[in-house]
Write a protein that holds these residues in place. Structure first.
Motif, PDB file in Angstrom:
ATOM      1  N   ARG A 181       0.816  -1.222   0.000  1.00 52.60           N
ATOM      2  CA  ARG A 181       0.000   0.000   0.000  1.00 52.60           C
ATOM      3  C   ARG A 181       0.848   1.270   0.000  1.00 52.60           C
ATOM      4  N   ASN A 182       2.139   1.122   0.118  1.00 47.89           N
ATOM      5  CA  ASN A 182       3.051   2.264   0.118  1.00 47.89           C
ATOM      6  C   ASN A 182       3.046   2.909  -1.271  1.00 47.89           C
ATOM      7  N   TYR A 183       2.580   4.157  -1.345  1.00 45.33           N
ATOM      8  CA  TYR A 183       2.416   4.829  -2.638  1.00 45.33           C
ATOM      9  C   TYR A 183       3.751   5.120  -3.322  1.00 45.33           C
ATOM     10  N   SER A 184       4.823   5.215  -2.544  1.00 43.37           N
ATOM     11  CA  SER A 184       6.127   5.597  -3.110  1.00 43.37           C
ATOM     12  C   SER A 184       6.978   4.396  -3.525  1.00 43.37           C
ATOM     13  N   LEU A 185       6.372   3.225  -3.639  1.00 39.84           N
ATOM     14  CA  LEU A 185       7.119   2.031  -4.041  1.00 39.84           C
ATOM     15  C   LEU A 185       7.720   2.198  -5.431  1.00 39.84           C
ATOM     16  N   LYS A 186       8.931   1.690  -5.592  1.00 39.11           N
ATOM     17  CA  LYS A 186       9.524   1.601  -6.929  1.00 39.11           C
ATOM     18  C   LYS A 186       8.948   0.370  -7.623  1.00 39.11           C
ATOM     19  N   LYS A 187       9.056   0.335  -8.966  1.00 35.67           N
ATOM     20  CA  LYS A 187       8.439  -0.749  -9.726  1.00 35.67           C
ATOM     21  C   LYS A 187       8.995  -2.113  -9.324  1.00 35.67           C
ATOM     22  N   TYR A 188      10.304  -2.207  -9.166  1.00 37.62           N
ATOM     23  CA  TYR A 188      10.894  -3.504  -8.839  1.00 37.62           C
ATOM     24  C   TYR A 188      10.473  -3.957  -7.442  1.00 37.62           C
ATOM     25  N   GLU A 189      10.254  -2.996  -6.536  1.00 38.75           N
ATOM     26  CA  GLU A 189       9.787  -3.345  -5.196  1.00 38.75           C
ATOM     27  C   GLU A 189       8.360  -3.875  -5.246  1.00 38.75           C
ATOM     28  N   ARG A 190       7.522  -3.232  -6.060  1.00 35.97           N
ATOM     29  CA  ARG A 190       6.144  -3.692  -6.199  1.00 35.97           C
ATOM     30  C   ARG A 190       6.108  -5.092  -6.801  1.00 35.97           C
TER      31      ARG A 190
END
Length: 219
Positions: free
Chosen positions: A44-53
């Motif tokens: 739910r963290n809006y600031s996630l990077k793509k690879y983290e998501r």
């Protein structure tokens, strides 16, 4: 008597092993629930990077959290598109506004569809999930896309009708704006294999009738 005693002893060992096994399974289930809660919170963290998501989605799908993971993913994409559209302002030329907004929203939706396919379809195949799961999630994504298009057209309509003057020039301005909209749909969503033109046509047909009537009344 000796055999009865041995049998009771064996049963006692088996029961103890079963209790230990049950305790271990309960502990594993508890840890799994805690892990899922942490992963969902991080997703739910809006600031996630793509690879983290992508990593988080992969973990959650392995833990059989497909539906909730997809819901959170789409919710984040909705927030992202809304944030982008707020930056587009109507400054004078309404046709340029329509062009910029149409390109932004349609490209954003196409990017979400592509990301969904990378995240969920590949992970579904890797985890040997059945096709029913994939078809259900695709239906959810299509429903999400339609909602986003409806919100987008409502915003576009609101801004265009603010400056629309019932006249032949006003009708030309509105029709030019729609031309940019359909071009963006073909360019971005069409390349993703999504034919959503009929959705937009259903939204705008009443407006077109209204505009045509206003133009003829004004003539």
């Amino acid at each position: 008597e000796s055999s009865d005693s041995d049998s009771d002893s064996d049963n006692g060992v088996i029961n103890e092993d079963n209790h230990q096994r049950n305790d271990i399974m309960v502990s594993i289930k508890t840890l799994e629930k805690e892990l899922i809660a942490v992963l969902l919170h991080d997703l739910r963290n809006y600031s996630l990077k793509k690879y983290e998501r992508r990593q988080l989605v992969g973990y959650l799908l392995r833990l059989k959290q497909h539906d909730l993971t997809l819901a959170i993913f789409l919710s984040q994409q909705t927030k992202d598109i809304a944030a982008k559209t707020r930056k587009v302002k109507l400054q004078g030329d309404s046709t340029l506004y329509a062009k910029e907004l149409s390109n932004l929203v349609c490209k954003s939706i196409a990017d979400v569809i592509n990301e969904y396919q990378r995240l969920f379809n590949s992970n579904t195949r890797d985890n040997n999930n059945n096709n029913n799961n994939t078809s259900q999630s695709l239906s959810v994504v299509i429903t999400w896309m339609v909602k986003e298009l409806k919100k987008f057209y409502a915003l576009l309509r609101k801004q265009l009708f603010k400056v629309f003057v019932p006249s032949s020039d006003g009708f030309i301005t509105f029709s030019s704006s729609l031309k940019y909209l359909f071009h963006a749909i073909r360019t971005y969503l069409g390349k993703s294999g999504l034919n959503v033109t009929f959705f937009i046509i259903n939204y705008i047909k009443e407006d077109l009738v209204l505009l045509i009537n206003d133009c003829f009344t004004d003539m």
